[in-house]
Design an enzyme around this catalytic site. Structure first.
Site, PDB file in Angstrom:
ATOM      1  N   GLY A 177       2.308  -8.462   2.116  1.00 55.74           N
ATOM      2  CA  GLY A 177       3.517  -7.857   2.478  1.00 55.74           C
ATOM      3  C   GLY A 177       3.443  -6.366   1.872  1.00 55.74           C
ATOM      4  O   GLY A 177       2.412  -6.099   0.823  1.00 55.74           O
ATOM      5  N   GLY A 180       6.134  -3.877  -0.001  1.00 50.06           N
ATOM      6  CA  GLY A 180       7.536  -3.730  -0.303  1.00 50.06           C
ATOM      7  C   GLY A 180       7.895  -2.256  -0.664  1.00 50.06           C
ATOM      8  O   GLY A 180       7.000  -1.548  -0.375  1.00 50.06           O
ATOM      9  N   PHE A 201       7.996  -1.040  -3.670  1.00 46.80           N
ATOM     10  CA  PHE A 201       7.494  -0.183  -4.651  1.00 46.80           C
ATOM     11  C   PHE A 201       6.020  -0.690  -4.803  1.00 46.80           C
ATOM     12  O   PHE A 201       5.321  -0.273  -5.686  1.00 46.80           O
ATOM     13  CB  PHE A 201       8.175  -0.495  -5.892  1.00 46.80           C
ATOM     14  CG  PHE A 201       9.741   0.041  -6.035  1.00 46.80           C
ATOM     15  CD1 PHE A 201       9.636   1.378  -5.382  1.00 46.80           C
ATOM     16  CD2 PHE A 201      10.639  -0.562  -6.306  1.00 46.80           C
ATOM     17  CE1 PHE A 201      10.969   2.040  -5.831  1.00 46.80           C
ATOM     18  CE2 PHE A 201      11.901  -0.094  -6.468  1.00 46.80           C
ATOM     19  CZ  PHE A 201      12.084   1.099  -6.065  1.00 46.80           C
ATOM     20  N   GLY A 202       5.549  -1.661  -3.783  1.00 46.64           N
ATOM     21  CA  GLY A 202       4.165  -2.080  -4.020  1.00 46.64           C
ATOM     22  C   GLY A 202       3.794  -2.965  -2.808  1.00 46.64           C
ATOM     23  O   GLY A 202       4.340  -3.034  -1.984  1.00 46.64           O
ATOM     24  N   VAL A 256       1.721  -6.524  -1.759  1.00 44.59           N
ATOM     25  CA  VAL A 256       1.528  -7.740  -2.321  1.00 44.59           C
ATOM     26  C   VAL A 256       0.345  -8.367  -1.780  1.00 44.59           C
ATOM     27  O   VAL A 256      -0.056  -8.452  -0.349  1.00 44.59           O
ATOM     28  CB  VAL A 256       2.784  -8.658  -1.875  1.00 44.59           C
ATOM     29  CG1 VAL A 256       2.647  -9.920  -2.426  1.00 44.59           C
ATOM     30  CG2 VAL A 256       4.238  -7.927  -2.557  1.00 44.59           C
ATOM     31  N   LYS A 296       1.204  -8.456  -7.025  1.00 41.61           N
ATOM     32  CA  LYS A 296       2.056  -7.155  -6.706  1.00 41.61           C
ATOM     33  C   LYS A 296       1.387  -5.932  -7.335  1.00 41.61           C
ATOM     34  O   LYS A 296       1.639  -5.824  -8.340  1.00 41.61           O
ATOM     35  CB  LYS A 296       3.509  -7.480  -7.090  1.00 41.61           C
ATOM     36  CG  LYS A 296       4.347  -6.226  -6.201  1.00 41.61           C
ATOM     37  CD  LYS A 296       5.825  -6.609  -6.004  1.00 41.61           C
ATOM     38  CE  LYS A 296       6.684  -6.156  -7.269  1.00 41.61           C
ATOM     39  NZ  LYS A 296       8.245  -6.198  -7.170  1.00 41.61           N
ATOM     40  N   ASP A 321      19.189  -7.307  -5.471  1.00 44.32           N
ATOM     41  CA  ASP A 321      18.512  -7.328  -4.134  1.00 44.32           C
ATOM     42  C   ASP A 321      18.203  -8.583  -3.498  1.00 44.32           C
ATOM     43  O   ASP A 321      17.107  -8.840  -2.939  1.00 44.32           O
ATOM     44  CB  ASP A 321      17.392  -6.443  -4.367  1.00 44.32           C
ATOM     45  CG  ASP A 321      16.698  -5.885  -3.044  1.00 44.32           C
ATOM     46  OD1 ASP A 321      17.422  -5.878  -2.183  1.00 44.32           O
ATOM     47  OD2 ASP A 321      15.563  -5.571  -3.095  1.00 44.32           O
TER      48      ASP A 321
END
Ligand code: NAG
Ligand code: NAG
Ligand code: NAG
Ligand code: NAG
Length: 957
Positions: free
Chosen positions: A623, A625, A627-628, A630, A645, A754
């Site tokens: 994945g 996201g 800010f990073g 995974v 992450k 979130d």
């Protein structure tokens, strides 16, 4: 002055409790009758046919069982005739059939809290044995028309309740004679007009009269012969003429020796309060005469009513002094004398009122010093002394009374001296008003500790100096008024970063320099800066001169730059700045990490992660996201599968997100929170900073993938699977438990900020774990006041479709925000629609889409998969058949509730959608959410979802 919370609900509460407890079943002995019991059955069926029954509450009204066993129906002990009809709170809609009049043996009718409409049928009062009907309660419906005269002629009647409907007309003159046995008369909150008939003085058995919130007028009759009367509420009518004799009925109530509630407020009654009030029952707790035309002195005799809890006398014309024996009212919780003509000094005896929560003395003519003895009222939360002639200095003990959380209003007096630094004790205070006094000196630094403030008014004093840096921590401010002082220097930029200001008044000071351009300074109606001659710049709407001096400075710089020497100087400075920044950054990053992970959780090296993820190969990428990225990986030393992450540090905010997450996860441990195993903070092969978080691996991935499976699975053999209703409920409970833990069980409460399906992960057992704390924030203090700690915040996060309206409305980061997200999450789970779906644009949101479908079309919007599932599995073997092991605790508690009938299942889903507090939750729409929506609201918003299925006990075990 905001006194809304002393409103209607307070009056109703004690009486409602009483009504609920007193209307118990009365045994009923019915004479033998030759009439056939078919009549009653047909009457009941006619009733059923006339109403809409969205919850299926009357499903049992069919031929399988005798009508005496139908839900809500009770028959007499000797003959099968209906004696009690109790259909309280069943959600019934529509009119009542006149056939109800054929239930000749009825003694009690309870229809309260439904949505019944039209007239109460007059046939109710024409039962063949009116020898028997003693209770009629239809409160909390939408009945209109008039009260049928036949009803008010039933001499057997003891309890009559039509409270909170839309009934019109007037009360018949002979009322007191036709209802000689009446005990409870509850007609409040309708549109009744005309006088309260004098004949009511014949009601010698009366216990409760609730006639508030109507349009009744005329002279109030005597209530002399009512020894049992304990609840007397006629407030909010148009009684009285404003004259002296208006209150002549008051002394008649001294015979009611158990009187506990006396409410005659907002009735236009005038005259002086008679001294006989001292002879009122000493059981009296509630005394409301506010918002009338009463004058004269306050009788000192009130001081003998030692059980008083509420003494509301505000907004009248009382004069003289406050009786000093009010200090004897040891049980007083609220004393409201605001807005009268009272004078003298504030009696020191008021300091004895240690249970006092609310004290309103504003808008009078009190003089003398601001009473420091009030600081002995250690329960005080709301204090208003405004608009008097008080002088002296502000007592430090009083301004520092930390119990005060709602309001301190000392405005419009004459105190001088400084604002004591003890003001910083009011950490949870929401509103402070010290405007229009004669305060001098600088604003104390400690004011920055009042982080709960939403309103701060300091205008019209002699404060000098600059706007303090400490004010920066008051990020929740909605109204800031510093006008008409001697404040100087620049307007700090941080004011532009305040998220929610609706009003910023800086006018008539001596501010100078450039006006900021962002935030509230973009809004020329919310911001006032007139009367500051040295300001420049800003948006054109402020009509300020251009910042000329700045520009000429800049021009000088240009000249300088042309010289090589200066170039070196500038490069030198830049290098130093960069160096310092890097050092700061390093320190900043190191600090939380070195403290964040305990020894059992050592840092892991970049190399080890590289190995674990096969050089971060794309095969392992699961994945990407905000800010990073995974990755899935396997730690070589112990073979544990983990998720890594890797932060994209080039992305602005990634570092902050990393810090927020470390900080948030430092001390939290919960079954439903994603566990962080370790962190990596080091340098990668290219000598770049490298930061990564390592979590436990969740076999079943993110909930997002289950809710919205990709039609063409990109990852080869990934099976397309769906969640059944029970799995979804289990997940909903898991997430609610995690939120409850974060909000209420943590040492410092945490707001996730979130919450959405992609941040919820499922382990091998399908247990949900809430993850991704990159935007989490701490709540300051653990009080009900939910203002987030902005110093640790990373700006407004959230994802479109989820971001609670509060954020976009510019309110606080709060538990309610998470609760809102939780609600959206539930809607997503049970409709199967994503809030970011293409269908939702312009004004149509998932939220409004569901709100629209309640109550009538809920099943239409319920995820087809859920209903399909039930139909497929419906079999003669009963529900066990289709509940699998993984359906968890609900298996047990639902098996008893379900048959294998598809419609029953639909009813259950319906119940969940409609009664699972979703309707309440949907009230959390922008605008309506501005009241004191505190913890009570938020915790109530996720638990009922669970309780509705009756599984509360199972859950908590
Ligand atoms: C009427 O029914 C409700 C709900 O079942 C119950 O709580 C209440 O006690 C009943 N009232 C009477 C008077 O039977
Ligand atoms: C009729 O009532 C019985 C017993 O109350 C109930 O089990 C059954 O479901 C009802 N039948 C219908 C068609 O609603
Ligand atoms: C009505 O009366 C008949 C006999 O009189 C009795 O058998 C029947 O059970 C009664 N119905 C109900 C619903 O009680
Ligand atoms: C009943 O009310 C009437 C006034 O409407 C009054 O004249 C009469 O005395 C009252 N009777 C009693 C017993 O209070």
């Amino acid at each position: 002055m905001e006194l809304g919370h002393f409103g209607f609900a307070r009056y109703l509460a004690p009486a409602c409790r009483f009504l609920l407890s007193s209307l118990a079943l009365a045994p009923c002995f019915v004479q033998a009758s030759s009439a056939t019991n078919e009549t009653d059955k047909l009457a009941l069926l006619a009733f059923k046919a006339a109403v809409k029954d969205p919850y299926g509450a009357l499903a049992s009204w069919n031929d399988t069982i005798g009508f005496c066993h139908w839900h809500g129906v009770t028959c007499g002990p000797r003959h099968p005739r209906v004696t009690i009809l109790n259909l309280t709170s069943l959600g019934l809609l529509g009119p009542i059939s006149p056939h109800i009049g054929n239930l000749s043996f009825l003694s009690e009718i309870h229809l309260q809290n439904n949505r019944l409409v039209r007239e109460i049928p007059p046939q109710v009062g024409r039962l063949r044995r009116p020898t028997s009907l003693h209770t009629i309660t239809v409160s909390g419906n939408r009945f209109s028309g008039t009260i049928p005269p036949s009803l008010l002629n039933l001499s057997s009647l003891t309890r009559f309740g039509v409270l909170d409907n839309r009934i019109q007309g007037s009360l018949p003159a002979g009322l007191g004679l036709t209802l000689p046995n009446l005990q409870i008369f509850s007609i409040a909150k309708n549109q009744l007009e005309g006088p309260i008939p004098p004949s009511v003085s014949n009601w010698t058995k009366l216990e409760v009269i609730q006639s508030g919130a109507n349009k009744l007028s005329g002279k109030v009759p005597s209530f002399k012969n009512m020894p049992w009367l304990w609840y007397f509420a006629i407030f909010d009518n148009q009684l009285g003429s404003g004259n002296a004799e208006d209150l002549s009925f008051v002394c008649s109530l001294t015979n009611s020796t158990g009187l506990r509630f006396f409410g005659i407020d907002r009735t236009g009654l005038g005259g002086a309060l008679p001294k006989c009030i001292g002879n009122f029952s000493h059981a009296l707790k509630w005394f409301y005469v506010n918002e009338n035309l009463m004058f004269g002195e306050i009788p000192g005799e009130i001081g003998s009513l030692v059980n008083l809890d509420h003494l509301n006398m505000y907004a009248n014309k009382f004069s003289g002094e406050v009786p000093s024996n009010f200090g004897n009212l040891q049980n007083l919780g609220a004393l409201l004398l605001t807005d009268n003509n009272l004078g003298g000094t504030i009696p020191t005896s008021l300091g004895n009122l240690t249970k006092l929560i609310t004290l309103g003395l504003g808008w009078n003519n009190f003089h003398g010093e601001i009473p420091s003895h009030l600081s002995k009222c250690q329960s005080l939360q709301w204090l208003d002394l405004s608009n008097n002639n008080l002088s002296g200095t502000i007592p430090p003990q009083l301004i520092g009374l930390s119990s005060i959380t709602i309001v301190t209003d000392l405005s419009w007096n004459h105190p001088s001296g400084v604002l004591p630094m003890e003001v910083g004790n009011l950490k949870t205070l929401t509103e402070l008003d010290i405007s229009d006094n004669m305060l001098v000196g600088e604003i104390p630094n400690s004011l920055g500790d009042c982080t709960g403030l939403t309103t701060l008014r300091m205008g019209g004093n002699f404060f000098r100096g600059s706007i303090l840096q400490s004010i920066k921590s008051l990020g929740g401010i909605e109204e800031l008024d510093l006008s008409r002082n001697n404040l100087t220097s620049r307007i700090p930029e941080f004011l532009a970063l305040f998220r929610s200001p609706k009003l910023l008044n800086l006018s008539y000071n001596s501010f100078e320099g450039m006006l900021p351009l962002e935030g509230v300074f973009k809004n020329a109606t919310a911001t006032s800066i007139i009367g500051n001659d040295e300001l420049c710049g800003g948006l054109p709407a402020f009509h300020l001169p251009k910042c000329i001096s700045k520009r000429s400075k800049r021009r000088k710089i240009h000249v300088l730059v042309s010289s090589a020497c200066a170039t070196f100087v500038i490069i030198g400075i830049a290098l130093v700045v960069v160096f310092l920044y890097l050092r700061w950054l390093k320190k900043k990053v190191k600090e939380p990490i070195s403290t964040s992970m305990d020894d059992s959780c050592p840092n892991i090296s970049y190399r080890a992660l590289l190995k674990a993820t096969d050089d971060f190969s794309s095969m392992n990428l699961i994945g990407v996201g905000n800010f990073g990225s995974v990755y899935k990986g396997m730690l070589k030393e112990n073979g544990t599968t983990v998720v890594v992450k890797v932060l994209h540090l080039v992305h602005r905010g990634a570092l902050k997100s990393f810090l927020a997450e470390c900080e948030a996860l430092r001390n939290v441990r919960h079954r439903n929170l994603l566990k962080i195993l370790t962190v990596c903070s080091g340098i990668d092969h290219q000598q770049n900073d490298f930061k990564a978080l390592v979590y436990e691996y969740m076999e079943n991935g993110s909930l997002e993938r289950w809710l919205h499976p990709n039609p063409t699975p990109s990852h080869g053999n990934e099976p397309t699977r769906t969640l059944n209703f029970f799995q979804r409920i289990n997940i909903a409970i898991d997430v609610a438990s995690a939120l409850d833990y974060l909000h209420h069980q943590c040492h410092i409460p945490i707001v996730h900020c979130d919450l959405k399906p992609s941040n919820i992960l499922l382990d091998a057992e399908m247990v949900a774990h809430v993850g991704d704390f990159g935007l989490a924030k701490f709540l300051l203090g653990s009080s009900s006041n939910t203002v987030a700690n902005r110093t640790s915040s990373v700006g407004i996060g959230g994802t479109i479709g989820f971001a609670p309206p509060e954020y976009t409305m510019g309110c606080k980061v709060s538990r309610e925000g998470d609760v809102y997200d939780y609600g959206i999450f539930l809607l997503e789970m049970f409709t199967g629609l994503s809030p970011t779906d293409d269908t939702f644009k312009d004004n149509l949101t998932l939220h409004s889409f569901v709100a629209e479908a309640l109550l009538e079309r809920v099943l239409e919007i319920t995820n087809r998969i859920l209903l399909q599932e039930r139909e497929n599995h419906s079999s003669p073997n009963g529900p066990q058949h289709w509940l699998s092991e993984s359906d968890g605790i609900f298996q047990e508690c639902l098996v008893t509730e379900l048959t294998n009938d598809v419609d029953d299942f639909k009813a259950l889903v319906y119940e969940f959608m409609v009664n699972g507090n979703l309707e309440d939750w949907l009230q959390l729409t922008p605008g309506e959410n501005e009241g004191p929506s505190n913890e009570a609201v938020s915790s109530a918003s996720y638990w009922p979802v669970i309780e509705i299925l009756g599984c509360e006990v199972a859950l908590h075990n």
